[in-house]
Design an enzyme around this catalytic site. Structure first.
Site, PDB file in Angstrom:
ATOM      1  N   SER A   1     -35.954  -6.228 -39.867  1.00 49.02           N
ATOM      2  CA  SER A   1     -36.729  -5.099 -39.344  1.00 49.02           C
ATOM      3  C   SER A   1     -35.743  -4.538 -38.206  1.00 49.02           C
ATOM      4  O   SER A   1     -35.376  -5.201 -37.460  1.00 49.02           O
ATOM      5  CB  SER A   1     -37.805  -5.041 -39.415  1.00 49.02           C
ATOM      6  OG  SER A   1     -38.408  -3.937 -38.572  1.00 49.02           O
TER       7      SER A   1
ATOM      8  N   TYR B   1     -45.292  -8.461 -35.146  1.00 49.70           N
ATOM      9  CA  TYR B   1     -44.593  -8.000 -36.328  1.00 49.70           C
ATOM     10  C   TYR B   1     -43.090  -8.252 -36.004  1.00 49.70           C
ATOM     11  O   TYR B   1     -42.087  -8.960 -36.621  1.00 49.70           O
ATOM     12  CB  TYR B   1     -44.883  -6.763 -36.687  1.00 49.70           C
ATOM     13  CG  TYR B   1     -43.861  -6.127 -38.096  1.00 49.70           C
ATOM     14  CD1 TYR B   1     -43.798  -7.047 -39.215  1.00 49.70           C
ATOM     15  CD2 TYR B   1     -43.001  -5.231 -37.797  1.00 49.70           C
ATOM     16  CE1 TYR B   1     -42.745  -6.840 -40.298  1.00 49.70           C
ATOM     17  CE2 TYR B   1     -41.945  -5.169 -38.737  1.00 49.70           C
ATOM     18  CZ  TYR B   1     -41.904  -5.722 -40.092  1.00 49.70           C
ATOM     19  OH  TYR B   1     -41.194  -5.424 -40.934  1.00 49.70           O
TER      20      TYR B   1
HETATM   21  N1  LIG Z   1     -40.614  -0.404 -45.883  1.00 44.45           N
HETATM   22  C1  LIG Z   1     -39.761  -0.586 -44.781  1.00 44.45           C
HETATM   23  O1  LIG Z   1     -39.859   0.471 -43.912  1.00 44.45           O
HETATM   24  C2  LIG Z   1     -39.543  -1.627 -44.052  1.00 44.45           C
HETATM   25  C3  LIG Z   1     -38.803  -1.632 -42.646  1.00 44.45           C
HETATM   26  C4  LIG Z   1     -38.275  -2.614 -42.125  1.00 44.45           C
HETATM   27  C5  LIG Z   1     -38.290  -3.891 -42.671  1.00 44.45           C
HETATM   28  N2  LIG Z   1     -39.173  -4.149 -43.747  1.00 44.45           N
HETATM   29  C6  LIG Z   1     -39.254  -5.287 -44.311  1.00 44.45           C
HETATM   30  O2  LIG Z   1     -39.098  -5.217 -45.818  1.00 44.45           O
HETATM   31  C7  LIG Z   1     -39.550  -6.136 -46.709  1.00 44.45           C
HETATM   32  C8  LIG Z   1     -40.374  -5.306 -47.942  1.00 44.45           C
HETATM   33  O3  LIG Z   1     -41.357  -4.351 -47.105  1.00 44.45           O
HETATM   34  P1  LIG Z   1     -42.269  -3.442 -47.949  1.00 44.45           P
HETATM   35  O4  LIG Z   1     -42.212  -2.059 -47.202  1.00 44.45           O
HETATM   36  O5  LIG Z   1     -41.594  -3.639 -49.502  1.00 44.45           O
HETATM   37  O6  LIG Z   1     -43.634  -4.205 -47.785  1.00 44.45           O
HETATM   38  P2  LIG Z   1     -44.769  -4.412 -48.963  1.00 44.45           P
HETATM   39  O7  LIG Z   1     -46.006  -4.734 -48.116  1.00 44.45           O
HETATM   40  O8  LIG Z   1     -44.746  -3.090 -49.805  1.00 44.45           O
HETATM   41  O9  LIG Z   1     -44.202  -5.577 -49.678  1.00 44.45           O
HETATM   42  C9  LIG Z   1     -44.354  -6.838 -49.249  1.00 44.45           C
HETATM   43  C10 LIG Z   1     -45.198  -7.578 -50.113  1.00 44.45           C
HETATM   44  O10 LIG Z   1     -44.870  -9.032 -49.789  1.00 44.45           O
HETATM   45  C11 LIG Z   1     -46.519  -9.474 -50.483  1.00 44.45           C
HETATM   46  N3  LIG Z   1     -46.888 -10.805 -49.551  1.00 44.45           N
HETATM   47  C12 LIG Z   1     -47.073 -10.659 -48.250  1.00 44.45           C
HETATM   48  N4  LIG Z   1     -47.459 -11.936 -47.995  1.00 44.45           N
HETATM   49  C13 LIG Z   1     -47.057 -12.698 -48.917  1.00 44.45           C
HETATM   50  C14 LIG Z   1     -47.397 -14.034 -49.155  1.00 44.45           C
HETATM   51  N5  LIG Z   1     -47.606 -14.894 -48.271  1.00 44.45           N
HETATM   52  N6  LIG Z   1     -46.931 -14.507 -50.554  1.00 44.45           N
HETATM   53  C15 LIG Z   1     -46.606 -13.884 -51.449  1.00 44.45           C
HETATM   54  N7  LIG Z   1     -46.436 -12.451 -51.299  1.00 44.45           N
HETATM   55  C16 LIG Z   1     -46.792 -11.900 -50.100  1.00 44.45           C
HETATM   56  C17 LIG Z   1     -47.236  -8.328 -50.238  1.00 44.45           C
HETATM   57  O11 LIG Z   1     -48.404  -8.382 -51.289  1.00 44.45           O
HETATM   58  C18 LIG Z   1     -46.563  -7.073 -50.909  1.00 44.45           C
HETATM   59  O12 LIG Z   1     -46.569  -6.779 -51.979  1.00 44.45           O
HETATM   60  C19 LIG Z   1     -40.589  -6.827 -45.713  1.00 44.45           C
HETATM   61  O13 LIG Z   1     -40.149  -8.041 -45.380  1.00 44.45           O
HETATM   62  C20 LIG Z   1     -40.788  -5.926 -44.474  1.00 44.45           C
HETATM   63  O14 LIG Z   1     -41.036  -6.498 -43.392  1.00 44.45           O
HETATM   64  C21 LIG Z   1     -39.571  -2.945 -44.605  1.00 44.45           C
END
Ligand SMILES: NC(=O)c1ccc[n+]([C@@H]2O[C@H](COP(=O)([O-])OP(=O)(O)OC[C@H]3O[C@@H](n4cnc5c(N)ncnc54)[C@H](O)[C@@H]3O)[C@@H](O)[C@H]2O)c1
Length: 353
Positions: free
Chosen positions: A146, A171
């Protein structure tokens, strides 16, 4: 169906496949001929599970020839992860499951350690064990990091070589830890790995805990929205399809052995064009009006309240994406207005039931 992605006929494991990025990615991977997708998600209730189920349903509907397998499970459970690898033997792993969100970590720190540290460790271990199996070895692990690892970096834009030693939220600290854990495995066991530092991803079927989605819900309900740091925070908003395009390019860009003996690369995936929250909300409001989500007559001043900065927030995110462009020939390109128009249209349809 596309036949020239370079990963035709591979088995790709997507962790967090009911999430925003993971669900959108699984849907898109189905466009590549012969690709089998194994998805795992525990469908936790950090935000409404109905949206996660909706994303899964979209994938199942598109999957007319049985190439998507879903596992409802927790990556913090080592046995679940090892059994999954044993059974499905993925060629490529795209690790996106995580406890996301900056503010939630203040009240719920354990969720971050479980999913982001233990969960990631289990994925790394499973990749390592796969290396012992010779031809069944994972060819490439790509994982989500991130922009938050840059903390309060004063130098802009943020480039991959900048210092990331001062995370300002738990985080961010867990994402930084993921990078360090991954690097050590990439060096010790020669597992090829690519870290992807995402910068505020938005778009259809996006995350309801993120500001643009929360704003939309409130505006649709006729409620005032609060703009932290008086609306001066700047974010490099990145449209989800641009992120997916970069991920697809990176899949086949397997890191060679580096000078330290590691097989590891890290990329910023951002839009390289930060926008302040006030401007963002003004454009969002216009697009919500066009999509029929809010009334034409509503005015920015009547619906916004400027408040102080929140703890853990960073003031600006701004990605240097030269490395991504140089290596993949692609970079995020969707205009903010276009991306928000697509989000608004989706929101209208989604909430209409
Ligand atoms: N969306 C953004 O702006 C953004 C920015 C920077 C980084 N990220 C990173 O990108 C990735 C995807 O983010 P996103 O926006 O799709 O988030 P999201 O929360 O929509 O998706 C993450 C998914 O992981 C699942 N999850 C969480 N813990 C789990 C576990 N222990 N076992 C199984 N499943 C689990 C959740 O149920 C969820 O569906 C993440 O790693 C997040 O940290 C996202």
């Amino acid at each position: 169906m596309s036949n020239n992605t370079g990963f035709e006929n591979k088995t790709i494991l997507v962790t967090g496949c009911a999430g925003f990025v993971g669900g959108s990615l699984a849907l898109r991977l189905l466009d590549t001929a012969g690709v089998k997708i194994v998805g795992i998600d525990n469908v936790n209730d950090y935000y409404e599970t109905s949206l996660k189920e909706y994303r899964l349903e979209r994938i199942r509907t598109k999957d007319t020839d049985g190439r998507f397998t879903f596992i409802r499970g927790d990556i913090a459970d080592k046995k679940t992860v090892l059994d999954m690898f044993d059974k499905h033997r993925p060629d490529v792993v795209i690790h996106l499951a995580a406890q996301a969100g900056v503010r939630y970590s203040i009240d719920n720190p354990d969720a971050y350690i479980q999913s982001n540290i233990i969960g990631t460790f289990n994925i790394l271990e499973a990749c390592r064990f796969s290396m012992d199996k010779g031809e069944d070895a994972v060819e490439h692990l790509l994982f989500a990091s991130s922009s938050s690892v840059y903390g309060d970096n004063e130098k802009i834009p943020y480039s991959e070589s900048d210092n990331t030693d001062r995370p300002v939220s738990l985080y961010a600290a867990t994402k930084k830890a993921d990078e360090a854990l991954a690097y050590s495995y990439a060096k010790l066991y020669k597992i090829p790995m690519t870290g992807m530092r995402f910068f505020t991803v938005y778009g259809p079927a996006g995350r309801p805990d993120m500001a643009y989605y929360k704003f939309t819900k409130k505006l649709a309900a006729g409620e005032k929205i609060e703009l932290y740091n008086k609306g001066e925070n700047k974010r490099d908003f990145t449209y989800v399809d641009d992120v997916l395009e970069s991920i697809e390019k990176l899949i086949t860009l397997v890191p060679p052995v580096g000078i330290q003996g590691e097989r590891y690369r890290i990329y910023n995936i951002g839009n390289n064009s930060p926008v302040d929250t006030k401007t963002f909300v003004a454009i969002l409001m216009e697009e919500l009006k066009s999509a029929g989500v809010i009334d034409e007559g509503l005015k920015f001043e009547d619906l916004t309240k400027l408040v102080d900065a929140a703890p853990g927030d960073v003031l600006m995110t701004y990605a240097d994406i030269e490395k991504l462009y140089k290596d993949t020939g692609t970079r995020p390109h969707t205009e903010l207005r276009e991306g928000l128009a697509r989000f608004a249209k989706w929101y209208k349809e989604y909430t209409a039931g």
